[in-house]
Design a protein around this motif. Sequence first.
Motif, PDB file in Angstrom:
ATOM      1  N   VAL A 226       3.428  -3.326  -9.351  1.00 34.73           N
ATOM      2  CA  VAL A 226       4.261  -3.414  -8.149  1.00 34.73           C
ATOM      3  C   VAL A 226       3.966  -2.238  -7.218  1.00 34.73           C
ATOM      4  CG1 VAL A 226       6.626  -3.353  -7.266  1.00 34.73           C
ATOM      5  CG2 VAL A 226       6.088  -4.717  -9.292  1.00 34.73           C
ATOM      6  N   ASP A 227       3.779  -1.075  -7.800  1.00 32.00           N
ATOM      7  CA  ASP A 227       3.462   0.107  -7.006  1.00 32.00           C
ATOM      8  C   ASP A 227       2.145  -0.079  -6.254  1.00 32.00           C
ATOM      9  OD1 ASP A 227       3.840   3.022  -6.312  1.00 32.00           O
ATOM     10  OD2 ASP A 227       1.950   3.169  -7.399  1.00 32.00           O
ATOM     11  N   PHE A 228       1.126  -0.600  -6.922  1.00 28.85           N
ATOM     12  CA  PHE A 228      -0.148  -0.879  -6.255  1.00 28.85           C
ATOM     13  C   PHE A 228       0.039  -1.902  -5.135  1.00 28.85           C
ATOM     14  CE2 PHE A 228      -2.543   0.318 -10.349  1.00 28.85           C
ATOM     15  CZ  PHE A 228      -2.901   1.553  -9.845  1.00 28.85           C
ATOM     16  N   PHE A 229       0.841  -2.909  -5.388  1.00 25.77           N
ATOM     17  CA  PHE A 229       1.099  -3.960  -4.400  1.00 25.77           C
ATOM     18  C   PHE A 229       1.723  -3.369  -3.132  1.00 25.77           C
ATOM     19  CE2 PHE A 229       4.000  -7.643  -3.137  1.00 25.77           C
ATOM     20  CZ  PHE A 229       2.979  -8.428  -2.618  1.00 25.77           C
ATOM     21  N   MET A 230       2.736  -2.541  -3.299  1.00 24.60           N
ATOM     22  CA  MET A 230       3.423  -1.974  -2.151  1.00 24.60           C
ATOM     23  C   MET A 230       2.593  -0.892  -1.446  1.00 24.60           C
ATOM     24  SD  MET A 230       7.482  -1.918  -3.124  1.00 24.60           S
ATOM     25  CE  MET A 230       7.352  -0.841  -4.545  1.00 24.60           C
ATOM     26  N   ARG A 231       1.638  -0.330  -2.159  1.00 22.74           N
ATOM     27  CA  ARG A 231       0.725   0.651  -1.555  1.00 22.74           C
ATOM     28  C   ARG A 231      -0.531  -0.023  -0.987  1.00 22.74           C
ATOM     29  NH1 ARG A 231      -0.409   4.458  -6.380  1.00 22.74           N
ATOM     30  NH2 ARG A 231      -1.850   5.477  -4.904  1.00 22.74           N
ATOM     31  N   ASN A 232      -0.555  -1.346  -0.984  1.00 31.54           N
ATOM     32  CA  ASN A 232      -1.673  -2.120  -0.433  1.00 31.54           C
ATOM     33  C   ASN A 232      -2.984  -1.860  -1.179  1.00 31.54           C
ATOM     34  OD1 ASN A 232       0.071  -3.112   1.579  1.00 31.54           O
ATOM     35  ND2 ASN A 232      -0.336  -1.334   2.866  1.00 31.54           N
ATOM     36  N   LEU A 233      -2.907  -1.744  -2.504  1.00 31.13           N
ATOM     37  CA  LEU A 233      -4.080  -1.413  -3.305  1.00 31.13           C
ATOM     38  C   LEU A 233      -4.515  -2.520  -4.257  1.00 31.13           C
ATOM     39  CD1 LEU A 233      -3.353   2.359  -4.131  1.00 31.13           C
ATOM     40  CD2 LEU A 233      -4.947   1.424  -2.435  1.00 31.13           C
ATOM     41  N   LEU A 234      -3.899  -3.687  -4.166  1.00 35.65           N
ATOM     42  CA  LEU A 234      -4.377  -4.824  -4.940  1.00 35.65           C
ATOM     43  C   LEU A 234      -5.393  -5.597  -4.111  1.00 35.65           C
ATOM     44  CD1 LEU A 234      -1.105  -6.250  -6.556  1.00 35.65           C
ATOM     45  CD2 LEU A 234      -2.769  -4.670  -7.563  1.00 35.65           C
ATOM     46  N   THR A 235      -6.395  -6.168  -4.777  1.00 30.58           N
ATOM     47  CA  THR A 235      -7.426  -6.926  -4.076  1.00 30.58           C
ATOM     48  C   THR A 235      -6.807  -7.990  -3.171  1.00 30.58           C
ATOM     49  OG1 THR A 235      -8.970  -6.554  -5.895  1.00 30.58           O
ATOM     50  CG2 THR A 235      -9.492  -8.349  -4.392  1.00 30.58           C
TER      51      THR A 235
END
Length: 361
Positions: A226-235
């Motif tokens: 979720v943290d990656f998602f909100m930081r725009n770091l998921l592909t």
Amino acid sequence: MPDNTYLDEDLVNNNNKSNKSEKKKFPYEIKRVDPDINKELLDVFSGEKTTFVQVGPHKYIFPSGYEKNAENYYNFEVRPDDTWIITYPRSGTTWTQEMVWLLTNNHDYETAMQIPLVERFPFLEFSMCVHPEIKAQILKENNSSKKSQDIVEEICSPAWKILKDQNGKRFIKTHFPFSLLPPNLLTAGCKVIYVARNPKDVVVSYYHLNRLFKTQGYQGDFKQHVDFFMRNLLTWSPYWCHLQEAWELRHSKNLLFMFYEQMSKDLRQSIKKVSTFLEKDLSEKQLDKLENHLQFENFRNNESVNSGFLADLGITNNVQGFVRKGKTSSWKDDATADLIKKMDKWIEDNLKNTDMRFENF
């Protein structure tokens, strides 16, 4: 907010006048992510072995395989009889693909059951996710079967090459945002459907997908995802830029913008809406059968769309099927109260920049 390069009239006109074989220069800068962030991602995404890259002003993020094919995706030759499904990952893509394919192919259920959806409806950029080391590992695991190795090679081949040589009507799936797709996509005469899904359900489903595929190989926990998602770091992120680009184009003649929540709430009406957009007649008997076929319990047990053979090849792990729950508000089963509060704030902040709204989440 996304720029309007995609709608630039001069760009479209120049594209229509130019020789079809002439490649246009890719218009955006491609940069490697910050080394510290790259290490953070590589520590939990075992499918990427080199680096992640960010593209253009919105910094769309992709694995290293994107860079060498960026111009090929951007210059992909669109045909007037193409049918495209565009989504951010885990937004009802597979469900919509099956609906569209059947509506466009005279409700040919026999063929739909015999030929996997991934073959009937190729994924334009899947090959960029297959790092050479992961491909070599999968091929080694299948070294006892030449047939299996051939299938792996075919699955990992660039779909843009396969589609380029394909005769007849083409069905194309992509998770790319509009700005990274051919500039004439909405002016070439083909049909394009974009499906948006609320971010809470997306991030849950995406978490399970990233764990499922060895090409992603996610090994972190849900909170970190979720943290990656909100930081725009998921592909394929940023999620909000992806949706907003499509939302701003929603009145285009050849684009149908749909919400997954509305499809789930009234599948029958959604089938009618899609059939009208595709200009396909639909009898009540056909509608009844297709609605039943797409009911989720039937759909998740459909081997043709659930891609079980990918597990046999070792491309996916045996943790679950490709099609999961399919329900709305599934995030309530996975997220803690604190995580939900954090996401709610993030969603509220981003919705201030758009008049796009989701139902029931």
